[in-house]
Write a protein that holds these residues in place. Structure first.
Motif, PDB file in Angstrom:
ATOM      1  N   LEU A  10       0.837  -1.196   0.000  1.00 12.51           N
ATOM      2  CA  LEU A  10       0.000   0.000   0.000  1.00 12.51           C
ATOM      3  C   LEU A  10       0.871   1.245   0.000  1.00 12.51           C
ATOM      4  O   LEU A  10       1.987   1.228   0.504  1.00 12.51           O
ATOM      5  CB  LEU A  10      -0.923   0.010   1.224  1.00 12.51           C
ATOM      6  N   VAL A  11       0.339   2.326  -0.551  1.00 11.64           N
ATOM      7  CA  VAL A  11       1.066   3.590  -0.621  1.00 11.64           C
ATOM      8  C   VAL A  11       0.214   4.688   0.018  1.00 11.64           C
ATOM      9  O   VAL A  11      -1.001   4.737  -0.184  1.00 11.64           O
ATOM     10  CB  VAL A  11       1.390   3.961  -2.087  1.00 11.64           C
ATOM     11  N   GLU A  12       0.859   5.547   0.784  1.00 12.70           N
ATOM     12  CA  GLU A  12       0.189   6.712   1.366  1.00 12.70           C
ATOM     13  C   GLU A  12       0.795   7.980   0.765  1.00 12.70           C
ATOM     14  O   GLU A  12       2.010   8.127   0.704  1.00 12.70           O
ATOM     15  CB  GLU A  12       0.388   6.719   2.887  1.00 12.70           C
ATOM     16  N   LEU A  13      -0.061   8.866   0.291  1.00 11.16           N
ATOM     17  CA  LEU A  13       0.364  10.189  -0.145  1.00 11.16           C
ATOM     18  C   LEU A  13      -0.153  11.181   0.887  1.00 11.16           C
ATOM     19  O   LEU A  13      -1.357  11.273   1.117  1.00 11.16           O
ATOM     20  CB  LEU A  13      -0.200  10.524  -1.535  1.00 11.16           C
ATOM     21  N   ARG A  14       0.758  11.933   1.512  1.00  7.32           N
ATOM     22  CA  ARG A  14       0.380  12.807   2.621  1.00  7.32           C
ATOM     23  C   ARG A  14       0.613  14.278   2.253  1.00  7.32           C
ATOM     24  O   ARG A  14       1.747  14.689   1.975  1.00  7.32           O
ATOM     25  CB  ARG A  14       1.172  12.459   3.867  1.00  7.32           C
ATOM     26  N   LEU A  15      -0.467  15.056   2.242  1.00  4.17           N
ATOM     27  CA  LEU A  15      -0.352  16.495   2.045  1.00  4.17           C
ATOM     28  C   LEU A  15       0.340  17.099   3.257  1.00  4.17           C
ATOM     29  O   LEU A  15       0.016  16.770   4.389  1.00  4.17           O
ATOM     30  CB  LEU A  15      -1.736  17.127   1.883  1.00  4.17           C
ATOM     31  N   ASP A  16       1.279  18.008   3.011  1.00  2.00           N
ATOM     32  CA  ASP A  16       2.039  18.582   4.123  1.00  2.00           C
ATOM     33  C   ASP A  16       2.200  20.086   3.926  1.00  2.00           C
ATOM     34  O   ASP A  16       3.216  20.571   3.435  1.00  2.00           O
ATOM     35  CB  ASP A  16       3.402  17.896   4.223  1.00  2.00           C
ATOM     36  N   LEU A  48      -3.702   5.494  -0.078  1.00  2.00           N
ATOM     37  CA  LEU A  48      -4.389   6.294   0.927  1.00  2.00           C
ATOM     38  C   LEU A  48      -3.926   7.737   0.786  1.00  2.00           C
ATOM     39  O   LEU A  48      -2.714   8.004   0.754  1.00  2.00           O
ATOM     40  CB  LEU A  48      -4.087   5.786   2.342  1.00  2.00           C
ATOM     41  N   LEU A  49      -4.865   8.656   0.693  1.00  2.00           N
ATOM     42  CA  LEU A  49      -4.559  10.068   0.598  1.00  2.00           C
ATOM     43  C   LEU A  49      -4.836  10.707   1.951  1.00  2.00           C
ATOM     44  O   LEU A  49      -5.965  10.727   2.427  1.00  2.00           O
ATOM     45  CB  LEU A  49      -5.417  10.722  -0.486  1.00  2.00           C
ATOM     46  N   THR A  50      -3.783  11.205   2.611  1.00  2.00           N
ATOM     47  CA  THR A  50      -3.886  11.727   3.968  1.00  2.00           C
ATOM     48  C   THR A  50      -3.321  13.148   4.019  1.00  2.00           C
ATOM     49  O   THR A  50      -2.898  13.701   3.004  1.00  2.00           O
ATOM     50  CB  THR A  50      -3.125  10.830   4.958  1.00  2.00           C
ATOM     51  N   ALA A  51      -3.299  13.726   5.221  1.00  2.00           N
ATOM     52  CA  ALA A  51      -2.766  15.079   5.380  1.00  2.00           C
ATOM     53  C   ALA A  51      -2.203  15.252   6.780  1.00  2.00           C
ATOM     54  O   ALA A  51      -2.632  14.600   7.730  1.00  2.00           O
ATOM     55  CB  ALA A  51      -3.858  16.116   5.118  1.00  2.00           C
ATOM     56  N   PRO A 182      -9.387   7.922  11.891  1.00  2.00           N
ATOM     57  CA  PRO A 182      -9.693   7.662  10.482  1.00  2.00           C
ATOM     58  C   PRO A 182      -8.571   6.970   9.708  1.00  2.00           C
ATOM     59  O   PRO A 182      -8.853   6.134   8.851  1.00  2.00           O
ATOM     60  CB  PRO A 182      -9.993   9.058   9.914  1.00  2.00           C
ATOM     61  N   LEU A 183      -7.307   7.287  10.017  1.00  2.00           N
ATOM     62  CA  LEU A 183      -6.220   6.624   9.300  1.00  2.00           C
ATOM     63  C   LEU A 183      -6.177   5.145   9.639  1.00  2.00           C
ATOM     64  O   LEU A 183      -6.004   4.292   8.763  1.00  2.00           O
ATOM     65  CB  LEU A 183      -4.879   7.285   9.622  1.00  2.00           C
TER      66      LEU A 183
END
Length: 252
Positions: A10-16, A48-51, A182-183
């Protein structure tokens, strides 16, 4: 900045950009596009798109990035460019989950809408505040979003500035789960992908998108091309072409 974090398959892309409530800048959009290309090429099982932070998932586009653009540049480059990136996210082969630990406004909501499903924190809200600064939703808020929410609800947000709570978003089917973590909830959902067929999951996603009108012509041709490319007739046709002879098709 957008970080790419690997969790096995799995891959997570995190807005920062927490100082600006993860508002999207030109650099962040460019990074998102590049990361999506890498995710597609490397064949991740899920995204997963996170922040960063808990106040906001994303409050839309940084006004400093577009506020001074000419009308032509705003329409042709900013809006259309954002559309291309969001469409790329929506059409990613692997399933995607937006993790909304905080508010998602404007472009942030449109970004979440481009994912397959969403998990949301109880205190987070959704909004389309664009008319309050003299513009309209530009990255599919009036297009993709009305396929995921009832039209009157989208009008509540876009015309009257009302926010949508996590509980109401869940009741309307826009959010898959409301969770204090939520994550963690999204990771639990995404983990199931490692137990399913990647190819079957990809095709099922394409079929669902075609059914709702998401890039239907391209998806129909992609699915049909995949069927014929796996046939013996295709192999015979290519071999005959290279050998400059008449193909002997068997219908298999």
């Amino acid at each position: 900045m957008i970080h790419l974090i690997r969790h096995g398959e799995l891959v997570e892309l995190r807005l920062d950009n927490p100082a600006k409530l993860n508002a999207l800048t030109v650099e962040m959009l460019e990074a998102l596009s590049a990361h999506l290309e890498n995710v597609e090429r490397e064949g991740a099982r899920g995204l997963l798109l996170t922040a960063e932070g808990t106040r906001a998932f994303c409050t839309g586009a940084d006004i400093n990035a577009w506020g001074g653009l000419s009308p032509e540049d705003f329409a042709r480059n900013w809006v259309r460019g954002g559309h291309r990136i969001f469409d790329r996210l929506a059409r990613l082969a692997c399933p995607t989950i937006a993790v909304l630990q905080g508010h998602a406004f404007g472009g942030g909501l449109e970004l979440a809408a481009a994912c397959d499903i969403r998990v949301m924190a109880p205190g987070a809200t959704l909004a389309l505040p664009e008319t309050g600064v003299g513009i309209v939703p530009g990255w599919s808020g009036t297009q993709r979003l009305v396929r995921l929410l009832p039209e009157p609800v989208v009008k509540e947000m876009a015309l009257f500035g009302r926010r949508l709570s996590a509980e109401r978003a869940y009741a309307l089917g826009f959010v898959a789960e409301v969770s204090d973590t939520p994550l963690e909830a999204a990771m639990t959902i995404a983990a199931r992908l490692t137990e399913t067929s990647p190819r079957a999951t990809e095709v099922a996603k394409y079929m669902i998108h075609a059914g709702r009108g998401e890039d239907t012509p391209a998806l129909i041709e992609a699915l049909a091309s995949g069927m014929t490319a796996a046939s013996l007739d295709k192999a015979e046709g290519v071999e005959a072409f290279r050998a400059k002879r008449k193909p002997d098709f068997k219908g298999a």
